[in-house]
Design an enzyme around this catalytic site. Sequence first.
Site, PDB file in Angstrom:
ATOM      1  N   ASP A 290       6.145  12.788 -19.931  1.00 32.68           N
ATOM      2  CA  ASP A 290       5.385  12.182 -20.216  1.00 32.68           C
ATOM      3  C   ASP A 290       3.981  11.999 -21.202  1.00 32.68           C
ATOM      4  O   ASP A 290       4.016  10.768 -22.001  1.00 32.68           O
ATOM      5  CB  ASP A 290       4.496  12.487 -18.683  1.00 32.68           C
ATOM      6  CG  ASP A 290       3.052  11.680 -18.666  1.00 32.68           C
ATOM      7  OD1 ASP A 290       2.020  10.910 -19.220  1.00 32.68           O
ATOM      8  OD2 ASP A 290       2.510  11.096 -17.893  1.00 32.68           O
TER       9      ASP A 290
ATOM     10  N   LEU B 135       1.971   8.540 -15.680  1.00 30.44           N
ATOM     11  CA  LEU B 135       3.403   8.261 -16.421  1.00 30.44           C
ATOM     12  C   LEU B 135       4.514   8.604 -15.405  1.00 30.44           C
ATOM     13  O   LEU B 135       4.770   7.736 -14.603  1.00 30.44           O
ATOM     14  CB  LEU B 135       4.083   8.275 -17.531  1.00 30.44           C
ATOM     15  CG  LEU B 135       2.787   7.359 -18.626  1.00 30.44           C
ATOM     16  CD1 LEU B 135       3.540   7.912 -19.964  1.00 30.44           C
ATOM     17  CD2 LEU B 135       2.406   5.750 -18.312  1.00 30.44           C
ATOM     18  N   ASP B 136       4.118   9.911 -15.673  1.00 31.41           N
ATOM     19  CA  ASP B 136       4.853  10.629 -13.958  1.00 31.41           C
ATOM     20  C   ASP B 136       4.527  10.615 -12.697  1.00 31.41           C
ATOM     21  O   ASP B 136       5.424  10.292 -11.845  1.00 31.41           O
ATOM     22  CB  ASP B 136       4.219  12.280 -14.930  1.00 31.41           C
ATOM     23  CG  ASP B 136       5.592  12.960 -15.691  1.00 31.41           C
ATOM     24  OD1 ASP B 136       6.741  12.410 -15.277  1.00 31.41           O
ATOM     25  OD2 ASP B 136       5.777  13.852 -16.277  1.00 31.41           O
ATOM     26  N   HIS B 137       3.381  10.312 -12.238  1.00 31.23           N
ATOM     27  CA  HIS B 137       3.010   9.834 -11.037  1.00 31.23           C
ATOM     28  C   HIS B 137       3.256   8.615 -10.826  1.00 31.23           C
ATOM     29  O   HIS B 137       3.496   8.869  -9.687  1.00 31.23           O
ATOM     30  CB  HIS B 137       1.250  10.844 -10.909  1.00 31.23           C
ATOM     31  CG  HIS B 137       1.387  11.787 -11.026  1.00 31.23           C
ATOM     32  ND1 HIS B 137       1.488  13.127  -9.840  1.00 31.23           N
ATOM     33  CD2 HIS B 137       0.665  12.723 -11.729  1.00 31.23           C
ATOM     34  CE1 HIS B 137       0.975  14.482  -9.979  1.00 31.23           C
ATOM     35  NE2 HIS B 137       1.021  13.988 -11.291  1.00 31.23           N
TER      36      HIS B 137
END
Length: 462
Positions: free
Chosen positions: A330, A357-359
């Site tokens: 991310d 972005l990850d979550h």
Amino acid sequence: MTEIKFAWSELGGDPALLTRVSAVEGKGPLSARLPVRELARACVGVCALAAAELGARRAGLARVPAVRVDDGAVAAAFTSERHLRIDGRAPTPFAPLSRFWRTADGWVRTHANYPHHRERLLKALDVPEDPAAVETALAGRSALDVEETVTAAGGLAVALRTPRQWAAHPQAVAVAGRPLVERTPLDGAHARALPPLPRRDAEAPLLPAAGLRVLDLTRVLAGPVATRTLALLGADVLRLDAPWLPELPDQHADTGFGKRSAVLDLTADRRAFEELLAAADVVVTGYRPGALDRFGLSPEALAERRPGLVVAQVSAWGAYGPWGGRRGFDSLVQVATGIAAVEGSPEHPGALPAQALDHGSGYLLAAAVLRALTERSYDDGGGGRCVRVALARTAAWLLADGDGGATGAFAEADAPDPWLTETASPLGRLRHARPPVSFEGGPEDWARPPGPWGKDTAGWAP
């Protein structure tokens, strides 16, 4: 609701169901120049709606349960790694060599949290494990030279770009032509139909993924968030890791809720893996594209051996374009795509208020799995499917306003305490964020806390 409408459309959802979603807006959570709060709300919202839709389908409900998205709960979940406490101890932050560095002509960001990535970075730069030595080595080189040298050595370093610079990059062009969530058929084979859910007891939650068997082959952070969400919804999630690639302990504690964790050598223990695959409904992978293909784990190879399977994949840059095979995280995607320049400036880069972005990609991937199962239930139980998300594509969505003209209001956020709780676990007493996925009659917490990494049996629950 514009962002939720877009994401739901990308998932192939019925637009009429959007009337079942309501939002509780909070004061200042995830404040940023870019619309992070709206993206986070949309990703969690469509995941909850996909769960409610599948639950209604399996339970024979006359209507889809109402979905409630609370900005406070979403913000706490998107920063869950910061709120985690293990017997009162705060998580270990980014490693000393995971940071921004000045170069001769700009900035690079490195990622060296894992020992093997740290070793490759130091070898590529030919320096000892000393931040001062790294700083000196990078100061005399161009950002792009560092990016290419470290990447060629298998390490992780990305040059800072503005959104306009990224938009001209061949990888950005490849990403821009892709849907937010890729959904493709794998086969038309008959799949194991999930049985109808029993009539709900007033005391028991509606678990849309009950009876689902999920092989979790993911690491850091989007993939584990997706599988943690499927576990919340009742799936039997078995995470498998190679014995020689242990997960970071704090990260495992944060994303291990609801799952079991086992180690398996995909070469030496091949028979054991094939037995697991033969009974699996979903396989989720989070390694860089192509990395698992040599083990026969491409979507096509998996579907050939397990017809009707749902394969879900998350990657940093996408499974296409010149960077399709590159590693990424991310923080690095934020730097390459120009997000870091927008949240700070080209002279002083910044970062999003969360690893959004990850979550966000994690909740999108879980939603895609749930929607694939719903769609398959209308196809007489047939048809394997592959669903994919990429952090770079999620970043493109966040940057959709162009070159960073968005000016989200900065405000003091509400305290996260209402959305945190404590749970006893084999790892110690955990303070952690509550699940943000919420719908009428749905689960409020995971059925089990995380246990020690790799200590469970590599088998399905009875």
